[in-house]
Structures are given as structure tokens and as C-alpha cells.
Design a protein around this motif. Sequence first.
Motif, PDB file in Angstrom:
ATOM      1  N   TYR A  91       0.826  -1.199   0.000  1.00 40.58           N
ATOM      2  CA  TYR A  91       0.000   0.000   0.000  1.00 40.58           C
ATOM      3  C   TYR A  91       0.867   1.258   0.000  1.00 40.58           C
ATOM      4  CZ  TYR A  91      -3.313   3.565   1.398  1.00 40.58           C
ATOM      5  OH  TYR A  91      -4.064   4.702   1.446  1.00 40.58           O
ATOM      6  N   LYS A  94       2.274   1.773  -3.456  1.00 43.18           N
ATOM      7  CA  LYS A  94       1.224   2.253  -4.364  1.00 43.18           C
ATOM      8  C   LYS A  94       0.962   3.741  -4.128  1.00 43.18           C
ATOM      9  CE  LYS A  94      -3.592   1.367  -5.592  1.00 43.18           C
ATOM     10  NZ  LYS A  94      -4.781   0.578  -5.282  1.00 43.18           N
ATOM     11  N   THR A  95       0.862   4.134  -2.864  1.00 37.81           N
ATOM     12  CA  THR A  95       0.621   5.529  -2.519  1.00 37.81           C
ATOM     13  C   THR A  95       1.789   6.406  -2.975  1.00 37.81           C
ATOM     14  OG1 THR A  95      -0.648   4.810  -0.600  1.00 37.81           O
ATOM     15  CG2 THR A  95       0.086   7.086  -0.608  1.00 37.81           C
TER      16      THR A  95
END
Length: 120
Positions: A91, A94-95
Amino acid sequence: WYRAPESQPQRAPRALNVVLASFTMKILKIAAFAQLAFSAVADNAQTSPMARVIGLLEDMEVKVKEETKAEDAKASEYAALCARRTDDLKYEIKTAKSEIDELTAKVSKADSKMEALATS
């Protein structure tokens, strides 16, 4: 409790399970051999030193099984921790990629404005 290096977090539980399984199998083989070897002495099992040895081996077998269950629980907990950490890192990556894309767009827009101001 064994703590694996961050670069290879999922190898420790497997290796630990293999070692525990191997150890458990050896203990079980020893207990089975002792039972077979001393079955002839079963007539006077309550007073025989061999019966005490067999009893000790059986007790050890139970203890090893309990310890194996406890280690399996710890290994499962560690594997779950690794899985959660992996999800968190995915995550974060991805961020960060989306932030990179946004900042790249802002830089391009700023470069365009600078060129426009430079030519005028």
C-alpha cells in the motif's frame, strides 16, 4: 523466539517447521522402537525399569507434541505478521507511486509556465 532478517521474512517459519517435524519424527521413532524392544518385559510392567523408561518416553512424546503445537502457533502468528507487513508495504508503495505521478505532473506544468514566461 527466532526473528528472521527483514529481507527474507517468510523463510524462518518453514525452516523452523522442518526442524521441528524432523525432531518430532525422531522422538516418535525412538518411542516406537522402545515399545517394540521392551514389549517382552510387559508382564511385570509396573515394577520394571524398562516400563519406567517406556513411560518416560511416552511422557516425552506428549511434551514434544505440545511444544510443537506451541511453536506452530508462534510460526503461524509470525507468518500472519509478515503477511500484514507485506500488505502495508504494498500500500505504501502504491501511494508513493501516485504521489510521484502527481509531483511529476506539477513539475511538467511548472516547466511549461517557465517556458511560456521566458518566451514572452
